[in-house]
Design an enzyme around this catalytic site. Sequence first.
Site, PDB file in Angstrom:
ATOM      1  N   SER A 239      -0.433   7.114  -3.633  1.00 18.02           N
ATOM      2  CA  SER A 239      -0.171   8.258  -3.388  1.00 18.02           C
ATOM      3  C   SER A 239       1.612   8.284  -3.147  1.00 18.02           C
ATOM      4  O   SER A 239       2.193   7.635  -2.718  1.00 18.02           O
ATOM      5  CB  SER A 239      -0.486   8.466  -1.789  1.00 18.02           C
ATOM      6  OG  SER A 239      -0.410   9.738  -1.382  1.00 18.02           O
ATOM      7  N   GLY A 240       2.025   9.365  -3.790  1.00 20.54           N
ATOM      8  CA  GLY A 240       3.532   9.763  -3.491  1.00 20.54           C
ATOM      9  C   GLY A 240       4.081   9.116  -4.778  1.00 20.54           C
ATOM     10  O   GLY A 240       5.410   9.144  -4.712  1.00 20.54           O
TER      11      GLY A 240
ATOM     12  N   GLY B  73       4.125  10.357  -7.715  1.00 23.26           N
ATOM     13  CA  GLY B  73       4.344  11.664  -8.836  1.00 23.26           C
ATOM     14  C   GLY B  73       3.233  11.764  -9.753  1.00 23.26           C
ATOM     15  O   GLY B  73       3.591  12.401 -10.624  1.00 23.26           O
TER      16      GLY B  73
ATOM     17  N   SER C 178      -7.234   6.559  -8.134  1.00 22.12           N
ATOM     18  CA  SER C 178      -8.087   5.677  -8.646  1.00 22.12           C
ATOM     19  C   SER C 178      -7.809   4.260  -8.765  1.00 22.12           C
ATOM     20  O   SER C 178      -7.214   3.692  -9.488  1.00 22.12           O
ATOM     21  CB  SER C 178      -8.284   6.156 -10.285  1.00 22.12           C
ATOM     22  OG  SER C 178      -7.065   6.587 -10.926  1.00 22.12           O
TER      23      SER C 178
END
Length: 286
Positions: free
Chosen positions: A118-119, A121, A190
């Site tokens: 997460s984060g 991009g 994922s």
Amino acid sequence: MIANTCNHYCFLNCCSVHSSGSSATKLGFSSFNSFNCGLNCSARSDFLKPVKAVESSRTSHIEANITHADDVSGGNLDKRCGNGMAENVVWHKCSVQKIDRQELLQQKGCVIWITGLSGSGKSTLACALARGLHMRGKLTYILDGDNVRHGLNKDLTFKADDRVENIRRIGEVAKLFADAGVISIASLISPYRKDRDACRALLQEGDFIEVFMDIPLQVCEARDSKGLYKLARAGKIKGFTGIDDPYEPPLKSEIVLQQKEEICPSPSDMADVVISYLERKGYLQA
């Protein structure tokens, strides 16, 4: 049997279907009201036999013109294969195939699977990639992990089993887009290799292009555009990938995007890397 004085059109028009307690036309247990055409519609005709339709846990009966009702009613409809699919479900082929759709679109359908923390991009890259391909006249569609949970997967939580199902559904939808000749861009964390590999196995060799956003955890956490890392560190979110749930990085991604010397490449530069790969592999032409 139907009286000879009334044709089939009369039979269809004179019979109104009434479900129990309602006058609305519905599919279910139905009865036919008689009409002044001389046809006794309240009685079942000889050739109308009940067909038992099985759908999930619901069972209903419909009236159908079936000669051999035993072939489609009864227990044989509920037999299941090892994968849970009914034995009598057969793929219906169409004369318009993937190659025909690709010829129409002048591109080859594939799945670009963007994975990472997460984060990292992922969504930003997905949008930049879609824009870059759009400018080249290529048709794409983004399956964003958050967006899909607003509709198709809104019934799923973030528990382990539901996360697996989330990936499975997105993989199946991405496969359909690729079969339509569209360049499907899946953008979601994922975190587990087995789930990503299961999605890869759905497609033909080469049509699953894994893009690993190899961005360090500290960089992703410093960005924290959604405030999720802060909540996870505070214990308000459990099972958050990278904090108290593992992320299994790909071992053989087709494309790996990294920051160099603490400088992360721009979204357009990263998109160009992916587009160059698609060009080399022939996906931007039929």
